[in-house]
Design a protein around this motif. Structure first.
Motif, PDB file in Angstrom:
ATOM      1  N   THR A   9       0.897  -1.167  -0.013  1.00 28.44           N
ATOM      2  CA  THR A   9       0.085  -0.137   0.067  1.00 28.44           C
ATOM      3  C   THR A   9       0.717   1.429   0.041  1.00 28.44           C
ATOM      4  O   THR A   9       0.401   2.299  -0.592  1.00 28.44           O
ATOM      5  N   GLU A  10       2.002   1.232   0.487  1.00 28.78           N
ATOM      6  CA  GLU A  10       2.531   2.571   0.789  1.00 28.78           C
ATOM      7  C   GLU A  10       4.109   2.116   1.120  1.00 28.78           C
ATOM      8  O   GLU A  10       4.160   1.250   1.779  1.00 28.78           O
ATOM      9  N   THR A  11       4.997   3.158   0.748  1.00 28.66           N
ATOM     10  CA  THR A  11       6.566   2.855   0.690  1.00 28.66           C
ATOM     11  C   THR A  11       6.993   2.576   2.085  1.00 28.66           C
ATOM     12  O   THR A  11       7.515   1.709   2.589  1.00 28.66           O
ATOM     13  N   TYR A  12       6.406   3.503   3.252  1.00 31.60           N
ATOM     14  CA  TYR A  12       6.878   3.313   4.666  1.00 31.60           C
ATOM     15  C   TYR A  12       6.244   2.188   5.258  1.00 31.60           C
ATOM     16  O   TYR A  12       6.835   1.414   5.832  1.00 31.60           O
ATOM     17  N   ALA A  13       4.900   1.934   4.770  1.00 30.80           N
ATOM     18  CA  ALA A  13       4.378   0.855   5.594  1.00 30.80           C
ATOM     19  C   ALA A  13       4.978  -0.347   5.204  1.00 30.80           C
ATOM     20  O   ALA A  13       4.987  -1.514   6.026  1.00 30.80           O
ATOM     21  N   SER A  14       5.133  -0.599   3.695  1.00 36.00           N
ATOM     22  CA  SER A  14       5.499  -1.722   3.182  1.00 36.00           C
ATOM     23  C   SER A  14       7.019  -2.087   3.690  1.00 36.00           C
ATOM     24  O   SER A  14       7.306  -3.269   4.214  1.00 36.00           O
ATOM     25  N   ALA A  15       7.952  -1.215   3.726  1.00 37.35           N
ATOM     26  CA  ALA A  15       9.228  -1.210   4.155  1.00 37.35           C
ATOM     27  C   ALA A  15       9.439  -1.859   5.872  1.00 37.35           C
ATOM     28  O   ALA A  15       9.919  -2.677   6.139  1.00 37.35           O
ATOM     29  N   TRP A  16       8.408  -1.144   6.517  1.00 38.80           N
ATOM     30  CA  TRP A  16       8.479  -1.563   8.055  1.00 38.80           C
ATOM     31  C   TRP A  16       7.839  -2.632   8.233  1.00 38.80           C
ATOM     32  O   TRP A  16       8.236  -3.600   8.972  1.00 38.80           O
ATOM     33  N   GLY A  17       6.626  -3.109   7.406  1.00 36.30           N
ATOM     34  CA  GLY A  17       5.960  -4.345   7.650  1.00 36.30           C
ATOM     35  C   GLY A  17       7.099  -5.563   7.244  1.00 36.30           C
ATOM     36  O   GLY A  17       7.249  -6.557   7.842  1.00 36.30           O
ATOM     37  N   SER A  85      13.363  11.675   1.719  1.00 37.46           N
ATOM     38  CA  SER A  85      12.453  10.846   2.976  1.00 37.46           C
ATOM     39  C   SER A  85      12.431   9.431   2.530  1.00 37.46           C
ATOM     40  O   SER A  85      12.892   8.769   3.130  1.00 37.46           O
ATOM     41  N   ALA A  86      11.665   9.322   1.572  1.00 34.56           N
ATOM     42  CA  ALA A  86      11.181   7.987   1.252  1.00 34.56           C
ATOM     43  C   ALA A  86      12.291   7.111   0.509  1.00 34.56           C
ATOM     44  O   ALA A  86      12.370   5.629   0.741  1.00 34.56           O
ATOM     45  N   GLN A  87      13.143   7.783   0.025  1.00 36.24           N
ATOM     46  CA  GLN A  87      14.303   6.967  -0.510  1.00 36.24           C
ATOM     47  C   GLN A  87      15.032   5.909   0.456  1.00 36.24           C
ATOM     48  O   GLN A  87      15.241   4.859  -0.014  1.00 36.24           O
ATOM     49  N   GLN A  88      15.007   6.277   1.748  1.00 38.49           N
ATOM     50  CA  GLN A  88      15.926   5.543   2.675  1.00 38.49           C
ATOM     51  C   GLN A  88      15.024   4.133   3.019  1.00 38.49           C
ATOM     52  O   GLN A  88      15.789   3.302   3.689  1.00 38.49           O
ATOM     53  N   TRP A  89      13.838   4.199   2.945  1.00 36.84           N
ATOM     54  CA  TRP A  89      12.933   3.137   3.318  1.00 36.84           C
ATOM     55  C   TRP A  89      13.193   1.718   2.730  1.00 36.84           C
ATOM     56  O   TRP A  89      13.504   0.619   3.217  1.00 36.84           O
ATOM     57  N   LEU A  93      15.119  -2.045   3.807  1.00 38.75           N
ATOM     58  CA  LEU A  93      14.750  -3.306   3.809  1.00 38.75           C
ATOM     59  C   LEU A  93      15.595  -3.981   2.906  1.00 38.75           C
ATOM     60  O   LEU A  93      16.110  -5.097   3.135  1.00 38.75           O
ATOM     61  N   VAL A  94      16.012  -3.552   1.877  1.00 36.99           N
ATOM     62  CA  VAL A  94      17.179  -4.285   1.099  1.00 36.99           C
ATOM     63  C   VAL A  94      18.693  -4.514   1.705  1.00 36.99           C
ATOM     64  O   VAL A  94      18.970  -5.735   1.537  1.00 36.99           O
ATOM     65  N   LYS A  95      18.885  -3.741   2.595  1.00 34.74           N
ATOM     66  CA  LYS A  95      20.135  -4.057   3.311  1.00 34.74           C
ATOM     67  C   LYS A  95      19.948  -5.241   4.098  1.00 34.74           C
ATOM     68  O   LYS A  95      20.834  -6.221   4.334  1.00 34.74           O
ATOM     69  N   ALA A  96      18.804  -5.147   5.019  1.00 29.86           N
ATOM     70  CA  ALA A  96      18.473  -6.132   5.870  1.00 29.86           C
ATOM     71  C   ALA A  96      18.139  -7.285   5.292  1.00 29.86           C
ATOM     72  O   ALA A  96      18.649  -8.437   5.844  1.00 29.86           O
ATOM     73  N   ALA A  97      17.602  -7.467   4.274  1.00 29.24           N
ATOM     74  CA  ALA A  97      17.291  -8.838   3.648  1.00 29.24           C
ATOM     75  C   ALA A  97      18.399  -9.314   2.961  1.00 29.24           C
ATOM     76  O   ALA A  97      18.612 -10.599   2.928  1.00 29.24           O
ATOM     77  N   LYS A  98      19.435  -8.498   2.494  1.00 31.94           N
ATOM     78  CA  LYS A  98      20.914  -8.858   2.093  1.00 31.94           C
ATOM     79  C   LYS A  98      21.423  -9.584   3.065  1.00 31.94           C
ATOM     80  O   LYS A  98      22.067 -10.734   3.072  1.00 31.94           O
ATOM     81  N   ASP A  99      21.411  -8.914   4.266  1.00 29.13           N
ATOM     82  CA  ASP A  99      22.513  -9.289   5.387  1.00 29.13           C
ATOM     83  C   ASP A  99      22.033 -10.513   6.010  1.00 29.13           C
ATOM     84  O   ASP A  99      22.836 -11.347   6.435  1.00 29.13           O
ATOM     85  N   ARG A 100      20.810 -10.462   6.397  1.00 29.40           N
ATOM     86  CA  ARG A 100      20.165 -11.508   7.217  1.00 29.40           C
ATOM     87  C   ARG A 100      19.964 -12.816   6.226  1.00 29.40           C
ATOM     88  O   ARG A 100      20.063 -14.002   6.963  1.00 29.40           O
ATOM     89  N   TRP A 101      19.381 -12.771   5.432  1.00 32.22           N
ATOM     90  CA  TRP A 101      18.499 -13.854   4.498  1.00 32.22           C
ATOM     91  C   TRP A 101      19.519 -14.031   3.193  1.00 32.22           C
ATOM     92  O   TRP A 101      19.079 -14.968   2.600  1.00 32.22           O
ATOM     93  N   GLY A 102      20.395 -13.291   2.790  1.00 37.61           N
ATOM     94  CA  GLY A 102      20.905 -13.603   1.592  1.00 37.61           C
ATOM     95  C   GLY A 102      20.352 -13.312   0.215  1.00 37.61           C
ATOM     96  O   GLY A 102      20.485 -13.671  -0.766  1.00 37.61           O
ATOM     97  N   ILE A 103      19.175 -12.152   0.409  1.00 35.95           N
ATOM     98  CA  ILE A 103      18.518 -11.942  -0.696  1.00 35.95           C
ATOM     99  C   ILE A 103      19.115 -10.634  -1.448  1.00 35.95           C
ATOM    100  O   ILE A 103      19.359  -9.593  -0.814  1.00 35.95           O
TER     101      ILE A 103
END
Length: 266
Positions: A9-17, A85-89, A93-103
């Motif tokens: 639905t929205e960049t912030y919400a999708s990133a946080w979710g 502002s929205a650029q960072q969200w 997520l991409v950084k976390a997914a890459k580091d933790r799950w190798g995505i």
């Protein structure tokens, strides 16, 4: 895990979710065997859902004259403008997914993301909003997050300029509506700074009043511990209304863009 209902639905919400999913499982194996229990993505594994979200971010990033840009709608085929502002969200997520799950995101997406952040960077190092204007600490922290995905840290000219900017404005007030705003009591800015400087591997920032341990300064502010702060550091903001120290119930107040507190750690 009704988080699935908000993913598109929205960049912030999708990133946080999606971040909540990533940090709930310590490995890709665990994420592949944990499934969404309700909502439109019921039955999908956490791993597959986050992979889809990373792909969604990549394919909806701005093109052409808005290369690497990101605004508020992650489902559009192209973003309408840059939004510092929205650029960072998506980057978080991409950084976390890459580091933790190798995505791993596509390299072209990473290249475009870096281009977008650099496009918004003012000559003084701060990151702006729709262009290089309205540059402040919150958005500049986001540049450090984005560059960390590409392995760019201290020594990269854009990263160095961003860190130098943060040091120069470290003692500024948190008037986030103006250029060169600082962070005291502005939770949005404090979060961006914490993530960006931590991922850049920086322990101190060079300020007009000497080198400062940024983590200690932010922690001291939240704890209301004046003894750990420079005596000239934002005395006019040292009150509970600006998140300086906790309320009696352990929550904080906040003066910034998210709704005023109190906010709890529970």
């Amino acid at each position: 895990d009704g988080v699935g209902a908000y993913i598109t639905t929205e960049t912030y919400a999708s990133a946080w979710g999606a971040l909540s999913l990533v940090f709930s499982q310590t490995s890709a194996t665990a994420a592949q065997s944990t499934f969404v229990k309700s909502g439109p993505f019921k039955g999908m594994s956490y791993f597959d859902l986050v992979t889809d979200i990373v792909d969604q971010y990549a394919w909806s990033t701005g093109d052409g004259g808005i290369r690497g840009g990101f605004e508020y709608n992650p489902t559009t085929q192209n973003q309408p403008r840059y939004d510092g502002s929205a650029q960072q969200w998506p980057a978080l997520l991409v950084k976390a997914a890459k580091d933790r799950w190798g995505i791993n995101p596509p390299q072209w997406y990473v290249d475009n993301m870096i281009y977008g952040f650099n496009h918004l960077q003012h000559s003084g190092g701060g990151v702006g909003y729709a262009d290089t204007g309205w540059h402040n600490t919150a958005k500049t922290g986001g540049l450090l997050v984005g560059h960390s995905i590409a392995g760019l840290g201290v020594g990269n000219p854009n990263v160095d300029a961003a860190i130098a900017f943060l040091g120069r404005v470290w003692f500024n007030g948190n008037n986030t509506g103006s250029d060169d705003a600082g962070w005291p009591g502005e939770f949005y800015a404090m979060y961006g700074l914490k993530k960006g400087l931590q991922l850049a591997g920086v322990s101190e920032v060079v300020t007009p009043n000497g080198n400062r341990d940024w983590y200690q300064d932010e922690s001291a502010w939240l704890l209301g511990n004046a003894s750990l702060l420079h005596p000239n550091f934002n005395n006019g903001y040292r009150s509970s209304g600006y998140g300086f120290g906790q309320n009696a119930d352990g929550s904080w107040n906040n003066s910034g863009w998210i709704a005023n507190g109190p906010f709890s750690t529970a």
